[in-house]
Design an enzyme around this catalytic site. Structure first.
Site, PDB file in Angstrom:
ATOM      1  N   ASP A 188       0.645  -1.712  -0.228  1.00 50.60           N
ATOM      2  CA  ASP A 188      -0.261   0.209  -0.321  1.00 50.60           C
ATOM      3  C   ASP A 188       0.814   1.046  -0.298  1.00 50.60           C
ATOM      4  O   ASP A 188       1.182   1.704   0.786  1.00 50.60           O
ATOM      5  CB  ASP A 188      -1.216  -0.116   1.311  1.00 50.60           C
ATOM      6  CG  ASP A 188      -2.021   1.210   0.875  1.00 50.60           C
ATOM      7  OD1 ASP A 188      -1.434   1.973   0.162  1.00 50.60           O
ATOM      8  OD2 ASP A 188      -2.488   1.400   1.520  1.00 50.60           O
ATOM      9  N   HIS A 193       0.429   7.925   3.732  1.00 47.68           N
ATOM     10  CA  HIS A 193       1.415   7.035   4.917  1.00 47.68           C
ATOM     11  C   HIS A 193       3.033   7.075   5.205  1.00 47.68           C
ATOM     12  O   HIS A 193       3.400   6.805   5.918  1.00 47.68           O
ATOM     13  CB  HIS A 193       1.062   5.477   5.168  1.00 47.68           C
ATOM     14  CG  HIS A 193      -0.454   5.339   5.330  1.00 47.68           C
ATOM     15  ND1 HIS A 193      -1.198   5.154   5.711  1.00 47.68           N
ATOM     16  CD2 HIS A 193      -1.030   4.902   3.672  1.00 47.68           C
ATOM     17  CE1 HIS A 193      -2.643   5.204   5.823  1.00 47.68           C
ATOM     18  NE2 HIS A 193      -2.494   5.100   4.168  1.00 47.68           N
ATOM     19  N   ILE A 208      -0.210   9.508   8.215  1.00 51.21           N
ATOM     20  CA  ILE A 208      -1.254   8.830  10.182  1.00 51.21           C
ATOM     21  C   ILE A 208      -0.779   7.014   8.879  1.00 51.21           C
ATOM     22  O   ILE A 208      -0.239   7.150   8.152  1.00 51.21           O
ATOM     23  CB  ILE A 208      -2.528   8.960   9.270  1.00 51.21           C
ATOM     24  CG1 ILE A 208      -3.426   8.470   8.917  1.00 51.21           C
ATOM     25  CG2 ILE A 208      -2.438  10.096   9.836  1.00 51.21           C
ATOM     26  CD1 ILE A 208      -4.495   8.468   7.897  1.00 51.21           C
ATOM     27  N   GLY A 211      -5.358   2.437   7.718  1.00 51.42           N
ATOM     28  CA  GLY A 211      -6.080   1.390   8.386  1.00 51.42           C
ATOM     29  C   GLY A 211      -5.802   0.202   8.891  1.00 51.42           C
ATOM     30  O   GLY A 211      -6.700  -0.697  10.166  1.00 51.42           O
TER      31      GLY A 211
END
Length: 285
Positions: A188, A193, A208, A211
């Site tokens: 990903d 991120h 961040i 998820g």
């Protein structure tokens, strides 16, 4: 309108071959925090190829990195700004335990498009089979800010009644400063991120955590704590992403036992227990 719901739903499914091996599984396990302490026999089941079992949430990255989210944005009828996209939720159904290496066929399609008013939600479904039959089904809920309001179906509510009483078990898991950088090596590559400038443009003070990294970390905690470390007991796993996690924070994971299921709530312990995962259920044997 950047999202043409009718066109997205009518598009032909995309089918392709995916492959994975033990190295991919080991890297994923490290990306969700396995291996601490490094010589713990329970951790070696995740980090040593001779003892390897596969955490079921590996299905979210097997062979293709970020199934559902990035692939969903490239489907016909979908043309949106990546900076407006959030992963709203994830559900996984296991048809049998995941092998440590394999070749399979993945078929992906937009299964639903919902109008939430200020946002649109796309449901990207990925069904995976190998020579022996179905392996797993993934549903990724893709939340696109600013793309709702066309009068479409609002869809079902993902909200569940909160678990009753005190949790049966509470554990904490520290997220390393470099956790997102390690996790993204499983495929990903969303710059949200890793790139501070991109994160700020998307409205976050800094990059961040994925998820799905929190998703995997949480499932590992449930398996290790309430399922006797047996990954093959997991039948299904669903969550709603309720808030962000910043690398370096600590997750507080609360668990409630039920009949054939575990209810879970995850919060950021460093920010006053701000919700991170909500409406989360692991179904098990």
């Amino acid at each position: 309108m950047p999202i043409d719901a009718a066109k997205a739903l009518a598009a032909e499914p995309r089918t392709g071959e995916i492959t994975w091996d033990r190295k991919d599984v080991l890297l994923y396990h490290l990306g969700v925090g396995a291996g601490v302490p490094a010589t713990d026999p329970d951790e070696l089941r995740y980090t040593l190829e001779s003892r390897l079992h596969v955490l079921p949430s590996f299905a979210t990255v097997a062979g293709s990195g970020s199934p559902g989210v990035i692939s969903g944005l490239s489907m016909p009828g979908v043309d949106v700004d990546l900076a407006r996209v959030l992963h709203g939720g994830q559900s996984l159904t296991l048809h049998r335990p995941l092998p440590a290496e394999g070749t399979a066929t993945a078929t992906g399609r937009i299964a639903a498009v919902y109008d939430k008013g200020k946002a649109a939600v796309l449901v990207m479904r990925t069904e995976v089979t190998d020579a022996d039959g179905p392996l797993w089904t993934n549903d990724a809920q893709i939340f696109v800010r600013g793309e709702g309001g066309w009068g479409g179906d609002r869809g079902p509510s993902a909200r569940l009644d909160p678990p009753a009483g005190d949790p049966d078990k509470t554990v904490e898991r520290h997220i390393r400063e470099d956790q997102a950088l390690l996790y993204r090596l499983s495929g990903d590559w969303n710059p949200l991120h890793a790139d501070p400038d991109f994160a700020q443009a998307a409205g976050f003070e800094r990059p961040i955590l994925h998820g799905l990294c929190t998703y995997g970390t949480t499932l590992k905690a449930v398996v290790d704590t309430l399922l006797d470390g047996d990954v093959t007991r997991v039948r299904a796993y669903a969550t709603r992403f309720a808030g962000v996690v910043f690398p370096g924070e600590t997750l507080r994971i609360r668990m409630w036992r039920g009949e054939g299921e575990v209810r879970i709530a995850v919060s950021a312990a460093d920010r006053g227990d701000a919700p991170v995962l909500a409406d989360t259920i692991v179904e098990h044997s």
